[in-house]
Motif scaffolding. Structure first.
Motif, mmCIF file in Angstrom:
data_model
loop_
_atom_site.group_PDB
_atom_site.id
_atom_site.type_symbol
_atom_site.label_atom_id
_atom_site.label_comp_id
_atom_site.label_asym_id
_atom_site.label_seq_id
_atom_site.Cartn_x
_atom_site.Cartn_y
_atom_site.Cartn_z
ATOM 1 N N CYS A 229 0.810 -1.225 0.000
ATOM 2 C CA CYS A 229 0.000 0.000 0.000
ATOM 3 C C CYS A 229 0.838 1.267 0.000
ATOM 4 C CB CYS A 229 -0.972 -0.009 1.176
ATOM 5 S SG CYS A 229 -0.227 0.179 2.801
ATOM 6 N N ARG A 230 2.018 1.231 0.563
ATOM 7 C CA ARG A 230 2.829 2.447 0.644
ATOM 8 C C ARG A 230 3.472 2.799 -0.696
ATOM 9 N NH1 ARG A 230 6.566 2.080 5.905
ATOM 10 N NH2 ARG A 230 6.838 4.283 5.404
ATOM 11 N N THR A 232 1.773 2.803 -3.567
ATOM 12 C CA THR A 232 0.740 3.401 -4.425
ATOM 13 C C THR A 232 0.060 4.511 -3.641
ATOM 14 O OG1 THR A 232 0.377 1.243 -5.484
ATOM 15 C CG2 THR A 232 -1.329 2.926 -5.794
ATOM 16 N N PRO A 233 0.255 5.767 -4.014
ATOM 17 C CA PRO A 233 -0.290 6.884 -3.221
ATOM 18 C C PRO A 233 -1.785 6.776 -2.942
ATOM 19 C CG PRO A 233 1.281 7.718 -4.821
ATOM 20 C CD PRO A 233 1.115 6.257 -5.124
ATOM 21 N N PHE A 234 -2.569 6.316 -3.912
ATOM 22 C CA PHE A 234 -4.008 6.179 -3.698
ATOM 23 C C PHE A 234 -4.306 5.147 -2.610
ATOM 24 C CE2 PHE A 234 -7.937 3.915 -5.483
ATOM 25 C CZ PHE A 234 -8.808 4.642 -4.686
ATOM 26 N N TYR A 235 -3.644 3.985 -2.692
ATOM 27 C CA TYR A 235 -3.854 2.954 -1.679
ATOM 28 C C TYR A 235 -3.397 3.448 -0.313
ATOM 29 C CZ TYR A 235 -4.418 -0.359 -5.606
ATOM 30 O OH TYR A 235 -4.837 -1.020 -6.737
ATOM 31 N N ALA A 236 -2.250 4.124 -0.291
ATOM 32 C CA ALA A 236 -1.742 4.662 0.974
ATOM 33 C C ALA A 236 -2.722 5.647 1.588
ATOM 34 C CB ALA A 236 -0.387 5.327 0.751
ATOM 35 N N ALA A 237 -3.361 6.461 0.757
ATOM 36 C CA ALA A 237 -4.295 7.475 1.261
ATOM 37 C C ALA A 237 -5.506 6.832 1.932
ATOM 38 C CB ALA A 237 -4.744 8.386 0.124
ATOM 39 N N ILE A 238 -5.956 5.692 1.410
ATOM 40 C CA ILE A 238 -7.087 4.986 2.038
ATOM 41 C C ILE A 238 -6.714 4.561 3.451
ATOM 42 C CG2 ILE A 238 -8.525 2.906 1.937
ATOM 43 C CD1 ILE A 238 -8.297 3.055 -1.138
ATOM 44 N N PHE A 239 -5.534 3.977 3.600
ATOM 45 C CA PHE A 239 -5.124 3.506 4.926
ATOM 46 C C PHE A 239 -4.793 4.659 5.862
ATOM 47 C CE2 PHE A 239 -4.867 -0.536 2.773
ATOM 48 C CZ PHE A 239 -5.323 -1.404 3.745
ATOM 49 N N GLU A 240 -4.267 5.746 5.317
ATOM 50 C CA GLU A 240 -4.010 6.920 6.162
ATOM 51 C C GLU A 240 -5.323 7.476 6.723
ATOM 52 O OE1 GLU A 240 -1.887 9.458 3.539
ATOM 53 O OE2 GLU A 240 -0.037 8.256 3.616
ATOM 54 N N ALA A 241 -6.357 7.543 5.889
ATOM 55 C CA ALA A 241 -7.660 8.047 6.348
ATOM 56 C C ALA A 241 -8.267 7.099 7.375
ATOM 57 C CB ALA A 241 -8.599 8.217 5.155
ATOM 58 N N PHE A 242 -8.139 5.813 7.142
ATOM 59 C CA PHE A 242 -8.623 4.825 8.116
ATOM 60 C C PHE A 242 -7.879 4.974 9.439
ATOM 61 C CE2 PHE A 242 -8.332 0.205 9.551
ATOM 62 C CZ PHE A 242 -9.603 0.175 10.110
ATOM 63 N N GLY A 243 -6.560 5.142 9.367
ATOM 64 C CA GLY A 243 -5.763 5.306 10.575
ATOM 65 C C GLY A 243 -6.136 6.557 11.357
ATOM 66 N N ARG A 244 -6.418 7.651 10.661
ATOM 67 C CA ARG A 244 -6.835 8.882 11.354
ATOM 68 C C ARG A 244 -8.129 8.652 12.124
ATOM 69 N NH1 ARG A 244 -5.072 11.317 6.532
ATOM 70 N NH2 ARG A 244 -7.212 11.448 5.718
ATOM 71 N N ALA A 245 -9.066 7.960 11.498
ATOM 72 C CA ALA A 245 -10.332 7.679 12.172
ATOM 73 C C ALA A 245 -10.120 6.793 13.391
ATOM 74 C CB ALA A 245 -11.310 7.019 11.196
ATOM 75 N N CYS A 246 -9.222 5.831 13.275
ATOM 76 C CA CYS A 246 -8.931 4.951 14.410
ATOM 77 C C CYS A 246 -8.288 5.729 15.556
ATOM 78 C CB CYS A 246 -8.026 3.805 13.977
ATOM 79 S SG CYS A 246 -8.803 2.631 12.830
ATOM 80 N N ARG A 247 -7.398 6.656 15.230
ATOM 81 C CA ARG A 247 -6.758 7.452 16.295
ATOM 82 C C ARG A 247 -7.764 8.392 16.964
ATOM 83 N NH1 ARG A 247 -2.700 6.644 12.680
ATOM 84 N NH2 ARG A 247 -3.130 8.470 11.393
ATOM 85 N N GLN A 248 -8.723 8.874 16.190
ATOM 86 C CA GLN A 248 -9.776 9.696 16.794
ATOM 87 C C GLN A 248 -10.597 8.872 17.779
ATOM 88 O OE1 GLN A 248 -11.901 11.190 13.386
ATOM 89 N NE2 GLN A 248 -10.315 12.696 12.873
ATOM 90 N N ARG A 249 -10.920 7.651 17.413
ATOM 91 C CA ARG A 249 -11.663 6.782 18.338
ATOM 92 C C ARG A 249 -10.818 6.466 19.566
ATOM 93 N NH1 ARG A 249 -15.584 2.984 19.533
ATOM 94 N NH2 ARG A 249 -14.806 0.954 20.255
ATOM 95 N N HIS A 250 -9.514 6.258 19.347
ATOM 96 C CA HIS A 250 -8.628 5.972 20.478
ATOM 97 C C HIS A 250 -8.632 7.126 21.476
ATOM 98 C CE1 HIS A 250 -5.323 4.057 22.582
ATOM 99 N NE2 HIS A 250 -4.658 5.191 22.550
ATOM 100 N N SER A 251 -8.568 8.350 20.970
ATOM 101 C CA SER A 251 -8.599 9.524 21.852
ATOM 102 C C SER A 251 -9.911 9.595 22.623
ATOM 103 C CB SER A 251 -8.412 10.809 21.038
ATOM 104 O OG SER A 251 -7.137 10.831 20.434
ATOM 105 N N LEU A 252 -11.017 9.304 21.957
ATOM 106 C CA LEU A 252 -12.321 9.322 22.633
ATOM 107 C C LEU A 252 -12.397 8.233 23.690
ATOM 108 C CD1 LEU A 252 -14.672 9.938 19.571
ATOM 109 C CD2 LEU A 252 -14.084 11.565 21.386
ATOM 110 N N ARG A 253 -11.816 7.073 23.411
ATOM 111 C CA ARG A 253 -11.817 5.998 24.412
ATOM 112 C C ARG A 253 -11.017 6.392 25.645
ATOM 113 N NH1 ARG A 253 -10.025 1.037 24.161
ATOM 114 N NH2 ARG A 253 -8.441 1.285 22.536
ATOM 115 N N LEU A 254 -9.880 7.060 25.436
ATOM 116 C CA LEU A 254 -9.067 7.517 26.556
ATOM 117 C C LEU A 254 -9.812 8.563 27.380
ATOM 118 C CD1 LEU A 254 -5.479 7.825 25.036
ATOM 119 C CD2 LEU A 254 -6.417 5.977 26.438
#
Length: 262
Positions: A229-230, A232-254
């Protein structure tokens, strides 16, 4: 990488062994775990023997869910059809968990990414149906990979996909059309009522969708963006967006845990 940010990937159930002696194994493809770790910058985790009645307590421990591809297909009984090709592998134990897991993620607002089989699981879990043999449907292309070719050729760009203008996919690709790989025999027949198509192949087959009204990242694709994925910029962007959402949930859980302690 935020090693405390965790993404649940379900296990495949498979019989493996030699000389006629097979034993059950619980498996996860390296490329999926690696894409979560390197692309989403999160820690991939498995709960290999998770039961449906444990979904709630396990989701409370993680920050996202990725439903992976697999050699197996969703059992057609889940969309009221008989098995068209008995030679193809099935995984009813995975179906039992993931179809319920999809609905729980949507209800609880847990970031959700589906890839290939995972894309099909989300559609079926929310009431859609599948073509069991896309290549036998008049007007549709053969979307399968050359199975005897080396992996680099199997995962090479195979056909174009056109995105809905202004969609997140068009933003991640920085274009309204791009080339993707294609390694699937099944595909969407009827899109579930709660999903919005985000991309189509040249033959009209749905290749990406969003969960309508989702409170967080909830997207799925028929192709395989996890493959290197790293690179191909398009594929990387999908996982980067997914990761941002996961980190937002992590912050809310904390934050919720801090409030509970005080």
């Amino acid at each position: 990488m935020n090693t405390n940010c965790m993404v649940w990937l379900p296990a495949d159930h498979r019989l493996m062994g030699d000389h006629g002696h097979q034993m059950p194994f619980l498996l996860l493809g390296d490329k999926y775990a690696r894409a979560v770790k390197e692309g989403a910058r999160a820690q991939p985790v498995m709960f290999p023997l998770a039961d449906v009645d444990q979904i709630g307590e396990l989701l409370a421990l993680v920050d996202g869910v990725m439903l992976t591809g697999s050699p197996s297909n969703v059992h057609p009984s889940h969309f009221e059809e008989d098995v068209a090709d008995p030679s193809l592998p099935l995984d009813p134990a995975r179906d039992l968990l993931t179809l319920a897991l999809v609905r729980a993620c949507v209800q609880e607002g847990v970031p959700l990414l589906g890839v290939c089989r995972g894309f099909q699981e989300i559609n079926v879990a929310l009431g859609g149906t599948l073509h069991q043999r896309v290549h036998d449907v008049p007007g549709l292309m053969d979307h399968r990979e050359p199975k005897t070719a080396p992996p680099d050729e199997q995962y090479a760009p195979r056909h174009a996909v056109r995105f809905v203008p202004g969609s997140p996919f068009a933003e991640w690709a920085r274009a309204e059309e791009t080339q993707v790989n294609s390694l699937h025999g099944q595909g969407i027949n009827r899109l579930a009522a709660g999903l919005d198509a985000m991309a189509h192949a040249p033959d009209g087959l749905v290749e990406a969708f969003a969960v309508r009204g989702a409170r967080t990242f909830a997207y799925a694709v028929q192709w395989h963006p996890e493959w290197r994925c790293r690179d191909t910029p398009f594929y990387a962007a999908i996982f980067e967006a997914f990761g941002r959402a996961c980190r937002q949930r992590h912050s809310l859980r904390l934050q919720a845990a801090d409030l509970a302690r005080h």
